[in-house]
Enzyme design. Structure first.
Site, PDB file in Angstrom:
ATOM      1  N   ARG A   1      -1.749   4.575   7.649  1.00  0.00           N
ATOM      2  CA  ARG A   1      -1.196   5.320   8.792  1.00  0.00           C
ATOM      3  C   ARG A   1      -1.592   6.784   8.700  1.00  0.00           C
ATOM      4  O   ARG A   1      -1.910   7.410   9.696  1.00  0.00           O
ATOM      5  CB  ARG A   1       0.338   5.189   8.814  1.00  0.00           C
TER       6      ARG A   1
ATOM      7  N   GLY B   1       1.748  -2.407   2.869  1.00  0.00           N
ATOM      8  CA  GLY B   1       3.063  -3.062   2.754  1.00  0.00           C
ATOM      9  C   GLY B   1       4.158  -2.043   2.507  1.00  0.00           C
ATOM     10  O   GLY B   1       3.905  -0.927   2.038  1.00  0.00           O
TER      11      GLY B   1
ATOM     12  N   TYR C   1      12.131  -8.738   2.179  1.00  0.00           N
ATOM     13  CA  TYR C   1      10.799  -8.496   1.596  1.00  0.00           C
ATOM     14  C   TYR C   1      10.204  -9.813   1.086  1.00  0.00           C
ATOM     15  O   TYR C   1       9.040 -10.129   1.356  1.00  0.00           O
ATOM     16  CB  TYR C   1      10.926  -7.474   0.463  1.00  0.00           C
TER      17      TYR C   1
ATOM     18  N   ILE D   1       4.022  -3.538 -10.520  1.00  0.00           N
ATOM     19  CA  ILE D   1       2.814  -2.724 -10.696  1.00  0.00           C
ATOM     20  C   ILE D   1       3.191  -1.250 -10.520  1.00  0.00           C
ATOM     21  O   ILE D   1       3.997  -0.904  -9.653  1.00  0.00           O
ATOM     22  CB  ILE D   1       1.727  -3.126  -9.662  1.00  0.00           C
TER      23      ILE D   1
ATOM     24  N   THR E   1       3.066   1.873  -9.079  1.00  0.00           N
ATOM     25  CA  THR E   1       2.589   2.576  -7.865  1.00  0.00           C
ATOM     26  C   THR E   1       3.764   3.356  -7.271  1.00  0.00           C
ATOM     27  O   THR E   1       4.885   3.292  -7.775  1.00  0.00           O
ATOM     28  CB  THR E   1       2.101   1.578  -6.786  1.00  0.00           C
TER      29      THR E   1
HETATM   30  P1  NAP Z   1       1.988   1.903  -2.075  1.00  0.00           P
HETATM   31  O1  NAP Z   1       1.458   2.623  -3.248  1.00  0.00           O
HETATM   32  O2  NAP Z   1       3.267   2.326  -1.433  1.00  0.00           O
HETATM   33  O3  NAP Z   1       0.823   1.883  -0.955  1.00  0.00           O
HETATM   34  C1  NAP Z   1       1.038   1.279   0.281  1.00  0.00           C
HETATM   35  C2  NAP Z   1      -0.174   1.470   1.145  1.00  0.00           C
HETATM   36  O4  NAP Z   1       0.060   0.808   2.402  1.00  0.00           O
HETATM   37  C3  NAP Z   1      -0.461   2.926   1.470  1.00  0.00           C
HETATM   38  O5  NAP Z   1      -1.849   3.096   1.599  1.00  0.00           O
HETATM   39  C4  NAP Z   1       0.212   3.112   2.817  1.00  0.00           C
HETATM   40  O6  NAP Z   1      -0.331   4.223   3.502  1.00  0.00           O
HETATM   41  C5  NAP Z   1      -0.100   1.753   3.469  1.00  0.00           C
HETATM   42  N1  NAP Z   1       0.797   1.362   4.554  1.00  0.00           N
HETATM   43  C6  NAP Z   1       2.142   1.204   4.514  1.00  0.00           C
HETATM   44  N2  NAP Z   1       2.608   0.835   5.716  1.00  0.00           N
HETATM   45  C7  NAP Z   1       1.525   0.749   6.540  1.00  0.00           C
HETATM   46  C8  NAP Z   1       1.348   0.416   7.902  1.00  0.00           C
HETATM   47  N3  NAP Z   1       2.380   0.089   8.702  1.00  0.00           N
HETATM   48  N4  NAP Z   1       0.096   0.413   8.411  1.00  0.00           N
HETATM   49  C9  NAP Z   1      -0.964   0.740   7.642  1.00  0.00           C
HETATM   50  N5  NAP Z   1      -0.868   1.064   6.347  1.00  0.00           N
HETATM   51  C10 NAP Z   1       0.380   1.072   5.797  1.00  0.00           C
HETATM   52  O7  NAP Z   1       2.202   0.347  -2.361  1.00  0.00           O
HETATM   53  P2  NAP Z   1       1.535  -0.632  -3.436  1.00  0.00           P
HETATM   54  O8  NAP Z   1       2.497  -0.777  -4.540  1.00  0.00           O
HETATM   55  O9  NAP Z   1       0.133  -0.262  -3.704  1.00  0.00           O
HETATM   56  O10 NAP Z   1       1.593  -1.988  -2.604  1.00  0.00           O
HETATM   57  C11 NAP Z   1       0.459  -2.571  -2.011  1.00  0.00           C
HETATM   58  C12 NAP Z   1       0.823  -3.991  -1.608  1.00  0.00           C
HETATM   59  O11 NAP Z   1       1.173  -4.714  -2.797  1.00  0.00           O
HETATM   60  C13 NAP Z   1       2.055  -4.088  -0.690  1.00  0.00           C
HETATM   61  O12 NAP Z   1       1.850  -5.125   0.225  1.00  0.00           O
HETATM   62  C14 NAP Z   1       3.172  -4.453  -1.634  1.00  0.00           C
HETATM   63  O13 NAP Z   1       4.190  -5.155  -0.959  1.00  0.00           O
HETATM   64  C15 NAP Z   1       2.443  -5.313  -2.626  1.00  0.00           C
HETATM   65  N6  NAP Z   1       3.097  -5.432  -3.925  1.00  0.00           N
HETATM   66  C16 NAP Z   1       3.326  -4.334  -4.704  1.00  0.00           C
HETATM   67  C17 NAP Z   1       3.940  -4.505  -5.940  1.00  0.00           C
HETATM   68  C18 NAP Z   1       4.218  -3.351  -6.858  1.00  0.00           C
HETATM   69  O14 NAP Z   1       4.883  -3.570  -7.889  1.00  0.00           O
HETATM   70  N7  NAP Z   1       3.741  -2.149  -6.592  1.00  0.00           N
HETATM   71  C19 NAP Z   1       4.331  -5.781  -6.367  1.00  0.00           C
HETATM   72  C20 NAP Z   1       4.091  -6.868  -5.549  1.00  0.00           C
HETATM   73  C21 NAP Z   1       3.456  -6.684  -4.334  1.00  0.00           C
HETATM   74  P3  NAP Z   1       0.491   4.998   4.674  1.00  0.00           P
HETATM   75  O15 NAP Z   1       1.880   5.219   4.168  1.00  0.00           O
HETATM   76  O16 NAP Z   1      -0.283   6.249   4.925  1.00  0.00           O
HETATM   77  O17 NAP Z   1       0.448   4.096   5.865  1.00  0.00           O
END
Ligand code: NAP
Length: 237
Positions: free
Chosen positions: A34, A86, A148, A181, A183
């Site tokens: 975004r 996400g 979620y 993870i 993040t």
């Molecule tokens: P993160 O560091 O918060 O990054 C999320 C990314 O998604 C950012 O680039 C954000 O950018 C983008 N985003 C969020 N909402 C959006 C929207 N409506 N449209 C377009 N882009 C959007 O999260 P992460 O931990 O890397 O997670 C990545 C994926 O892995 C997610 O689907 C999450 O559910 C999944 N996951 C994460 C974990 C974990 O432990 N971290 C575990 C299981 C699954 P903007 O805010 O600029 O849009």
């Protein structure tokens, strides 16, 4: 240069690590989030040239359509799609607000459906590969994450069904389900107790998820699979 890889949620965290790895392998990468400045900065930081950073909210159909039009005009047909955009709004169901439920479902589930549909139009004649990012919570469930986990479990069913739908067109669709993870998404968690439940004794790094994503993108005979990347946490659940 090979057909581009498009990474939704590529500006931070897991998506950013996937973008890095794709660029290191010589792919042209389109980073989408975004926040336009963040997407462009992430694209500019990648090795190699001609990467693109675009702004798009995956939960908005018109924005997704427009984004794929821009990608088509500037980079040609899409080779790889990774859905890492996400959000989470963790709360017990009794305390969950309806608007938060809608945001989570629209971003995590509907958003991936919209990007997959748009990418397929581009992939139909040349084949391609898609990896959706689910979650271990979608597989196992977790108190406090009903909405979620529903969004991520929905993504699993979607991944398996779409894999069947498009296999004949040489398009593969798989899902990576990470555990905890390191993040922004997990930055606020109290880690001390959580790591005790993880057999490998630590949170994973985004690069450790991106390796699994690249493996699935590049494996020509794997489709419809769910690959868990969780340091063994599933064994303890
Ligand atoms: P993160 O560091 O918060 O990054 C999320 C990314 O998604 C950012 O680039 C954000 O950018 C983008 N985003 C969020 N909402 C959006 C929207 N409506 N449209 C377009 N882009 C959007 O999260 P992460 O931990 O890397 O997670 C990545 C994926 O892995 C997610 O689907 C999450 O559910 C999944 N996951 C994460 C974990 C974990 O432990 N971290 C575990 C299981 C699954 P903007 O805010 O600029 O849009």
């Amino acid at each position: 240069m090979s057909r581009p890889g498009v990474v939704f949620g590529g500006s931070r965290g897991i998506g950013r690590a996937v973008s890095q790895l794709l660029a290191q392998r010589g792919h042209r990468v389109v980073v989408v989030s975004r926040n336009k400045e963040a997407a462009q900065a992430a694209a500019e930081s990648l090795p190699g040239g001609e990467h693109l950073g675009l702004s798009c909210d995956v939960s908005k159909e018109e924005e997704v359509q427009r984004t794929f039009e821009v990608i088509g005009k500037t980079c040609g047909t899409v080779g790889y799609l990774v859905n890492a955009a996400g959000i989470n709004r963790d709360a017990l169901l009794l305390r969950s607000k309806s608007e938060d439920m809608v945001s989570v479902l629209h971003t995590n589930l509907l958003g991936s459906m919209l990007t997959c549909r748009a990418a397929l139009r581009s992939m139909l004649s040349h084949g391609g590969a898609i990896v959706n990012i689910g979650s271990l919570v979608g597989v196992k469930g977790n108190a406090g994450q009903c909405v979620y986990s529903a969004s991520k479990a929905g993504l699993e069913g979607f991944t398996r069904s779409l894999a069947k739908e498009v296999a004949a067109r040489n398009i593969r669709v798989n899902l990576v389900a990470p555990g905890f993870i390191q993040t922004d998404m997990t930055a606020g968690l109290e880690k001390e107790e959580l790591v005790k439940r993880i057999p490998l004794g630590r949170f994973g790094e985004p690069t450790e998820v991106s390796q699994a994503v690249l493996f699935l993108l590049e494996s020509p005979y794997i489709t419809g699979q769910i690959l868990i990347v969780d340091g063994g946490l599933q064994l303890a659940m």
